[in-house]
Design an enzyme around this catalytic site. Structure first.
Site, mmCIF file in Angstrom:
data_model
loop_
_atom_site.group_PDB
_atom_site.id
_atom_site.type_symbol
_atom_site.label_atom_id
_atom_site.label_comp_id
_atom_site.label_asym_id
_atom_site.label_seq_id
_atom_site.Cartn_x
_atom_site.Cartn_y
_atom_site.Cartn_z
ATOM 1 N N ASP A 445 36.480 10.276 34.593
ATOM 2 C CA ASP A 445 36.587 10.803 35.959
ATOM 3 C C ASP A 445 37.100 12.233 35.826
ATOM 4 O OD1 ASP A 445 36.799 11.277 38.626
ATOM 5 O OD2 ASP A 445 38.393 9.829 39.007
ATOM 6 N N CYS A 502 34.441 13.848 41.975
ATOM 7 C CA CYS A 502 34.539 13.816 43.434
ATOM 8 C C CYS A 502 34.074 15.154 44.008
ATOM 9 C CB CYS A 502 35.962 13.505 43.881
ATOM 10 S SG CYS A 502 37.210 14.612 43.207
#
Length: 639
Positions: A445, A502
């Site tokens: 991530d 994100c």
């Protein structure tokens, strides 16, 4: 059903027909009049029709008797009465004190007419054409009531009508004052509605004036919003609706300027977003960023079931629903009477506050029991605990993060949720293959610009520029190569890498994935997620690998979750391809087995040695001999 009211028709007010037909009213009237006027009133009443004739047509009060009337009036009386019956000049005076005058109800009131000293009188007619003979036929009670009413009001019918008109005007003015704001905006609104199909660009002078006004006063957001809508409609059908002599770039420049003022974005970020989304979808994306995403939680199946957790929270006053068919553990919270992050269930580790988009990378990774898994950027521990939950606390999870401060929250969450198969480390992810390797699966991530979570962090609207995007992209390229090198391609159950951010920027997503496909022996596979939009295979002047269709993009305006990008790789060789294009991608065969703790030495050193040998051949002989002699002297020291 009853009679309908006609507002234009005024009903006559005053005594009815029965009251006028009654006789003997002149006797009763004498009780209410002064003695002198009462005697005159009796004489006038006794003259009958010969003495007075009612005027037709109604309403006039000050008409003088005609010659014919005077002659008839004199013929019916003696010489003693002829003096006060002679025609006299009547003058109208203002009423003073108590008086009887023709009121709005059609009654006689005193003092409306005062005769001269000679005692002459004239004919009295009410507003509806009724003579004084008819008025004298009113009942005493009615006359007394009318007298009291006239004393209170002291106004004629004409004055009352004027007052009614004034009241109506005041009411209209009051309503206008209440609706003043809307009346001011009304013409602008109507103008904007009328010219939707004929949107015209403002001139440069008008734009300069607006810029000057923006400095001193806040912009009119309603006008800007109307202009954005009109501009988008023109751009959707530019050939038919465009203004002659204006280019598409002028419309786009105005649209970008208006959206920057209306949504408070930087010009750079809006330009990037306009390249990614079509114009109607861009408006939806910007609007969705102004609304917070729903609060979601993930059930910790290591301690409870989702059904039991939902029932316990409902009993505490929480309104919730299952997150969706794609998740078996998620719950969405609509409202709660208790703090959702401080309930006994939360403190006991029955659930974790986690965004819906954060569940997707772990679902795409699909960890299996008894595997070795690396979470390269693990803070704050939501994905790590979800991996442990799916593995049922078997195998081993290495939770790594480069920030020691953020690891504190990771340790706290892992203890609270009951995770026992995790090892926490603090290491730079770019150097991780030198520390430990041979993992079955890796979750990366990566740190990003955060353009997918603007609803959580509105500061992203203005504090990001081109350098920040390129800096993040460069770091992500280094991390993804390190994550690929940490995976064992020969794993029986794994060999997968999941890369997620994100962010919605192409430079941080498709660009990085395409770079990894060129630098390592990996290929893209399906993520296993049934929803989400496909990644870009072409963007502006760039062309990416066709397999990027298997990547997935998630947007707040379409999926009601934070903006996210997910790509899943399958590593099919531990060898690193050569950098030169002329050489084959991988000459050396990959070993059959890779140690669990140490990765195989990268073949990049061989390449460097070969390049050094080529350089040595180009050196002159004396310098080459001197260099070799120095190397020979150093070898015993190393041994």
């Amino acid at each position: 059903m009853g009679r309908k009211l006609d507002p234009t028709r005024k009903e006559k007010r005053g005594p009815g027909r029965k009251a006028r037909k009654q006789r003997g009213a002149e006797v009763e009237l004498a009780r209410f009049l002064p003695p002198g006027k009462a005697a005159k009133r009796r004489l006038g009443a006794g003259s009958g029709p010969a003495g007075r004739r009612p005027l037709g047509g109604g309403g006039g009060r000050g008409r003088e008797p005609t010659v014919g009337q005077t002659a008839r009036g004199q013929s019916g009386f003696s010489d003693g009465n002829s003096k006060w019956l002679a025609p006299a000049k009547a003058k109208k005076t203002q009423p003073k004190g108590n008086h009887v005058e023709l009121s709005s109800d059609g009654e006689v009131e005193e003092g409306s007419w005062e005769m001269e000293e000679d005692g002459s009188s004239e004919e009295m007619v009410d507003d509806y054409g009724a003579s004084s003979s008819e008025e004298e036929e009113l009942l005493p009670i009615e006359k007394a009531a009318l007298k009291q009413k006239s004393d209170r009001e002291g106004l004629s019918e004409d004055d009352s009508e004027e007052e009614e008109e004034e009241d109506e005007e005041e009411a209209e003015e009051a309503s206008k004052q209440k609706m003043g704001q809307k009346e001011e905006e009304g013409p602008d609104l109507q103008l904007n509605l009328d010219v939707d199909e004929q949107f015209k660009l403002p001139t440069s002078e008008e734009i300069e004036k607006e810029d000057i006004l923006f400095i001193s006063e806040p912009p009119d957001l309603h006008v800007i919003h109307q202009r954005i809508q009109g501009n988008v409609e023109v751009l959707q059908d530019f050939v038919a609706k465009r203004e002659e002599g204006r280019s598409r770039q002028e419309y786009l420049a105005l649209l970008r300027r208006d959206m920057a003022a209306y949504y408070s974005y930087s010009d750079f970020l809006l330009a990037k977003l306009m390249d990614i989304f079509p114009l109607p979808e861009l408006i939806n994306f910007l609007e969705a960023n102004e609304v917070p995403r729903p609060v979601t939680i993930r059930t910790n199946t290591l301690k409870t079931r989702r059904r039991d957790l939902a029932q316990a929270l409902i009993n505490r006053g929480v309104n919730l629903d299952p997150l969706g068919k794609w998740s078996k553990t998620g719950l969405v919270i609509y409202d709660s009477t208790v703090p959702i992050g401080a309930t006994p269930e939360y403190l006991a580790g029955h659930y974790m506050l986690q965004g819906a988009s954060s569940l997707l990378p772990v679902m795409a990774l699909a960890p299996q029991e008894n595997e070795r898994i690396l979470d390269m950027c693990c803070a704050p521990g939501g994905k790590t605990s979800y991996i442990a939950q799916l593995m049922k606390n078997t195998g081993m999870i290495l939770a790594n993060d480069s920030s020691a401060e953020r690891l504190r929250s990771v340790v706290g969450n892992l203890h609270r949720l009951g995770v026992t198969n995790a090892v926490v480390s603090n290491c730079d992810g770019r150097q991780f293959p030198k520390v430990l390797g041979g993992f079955d699966r890796v979750l990366l991530d990566a740190p990003c610009s955060g353009t997918g979570i603007i609803s959580k962090d509105p500061a992203v609207k203005t504090n990001k520029d081109e350098k920040d995007i390129l800096r993040c992209s460069h770091l992500q390229k280094e991390l993804i190569l390190s994550a690929i090198d940490s995976v064992n391609a020969a794993s029986e159950t794994g060999g997968y890498i999941v890369y997620c951010t994100c962010s919605i920027m192409v430079e941080e997503n498709e660009w990085v994935v395409d770079y990894a496909l060129k630098k390592r022996n990996v290929r893209l596979v399906a993520t296993g997620l049934d929803f989400g939009k496909e990644g870009f295979t072409r963007f502006k002047d760039r062309r990416f690998h066709p397999s990027l269709k298997s990547t997935r993009r998630f947007y707040p305006h379409t999926h009601n979750m934070d903006g996210f990008f997910i790509a899943k790789f399958k590593k099919f060789s531990n060898a690193i391809p050569q950098a030169q294009k002329d050489e084959p991608a991988a000459e050396a065969a990959a070993p059959s087995a890779v140690p669990d703790t140490v990765m195989e030495p990268p073949p990049k050193k061989k390449k460097l040695e070969g390049s050094k040998a080529d350089k040595e051949q180009k050196l002159p002989q004396p310098a080459l001999k001197k260099k070799r002699s120095l190397q020979a002297q150093r070898r015993p020291l190393k041994a």
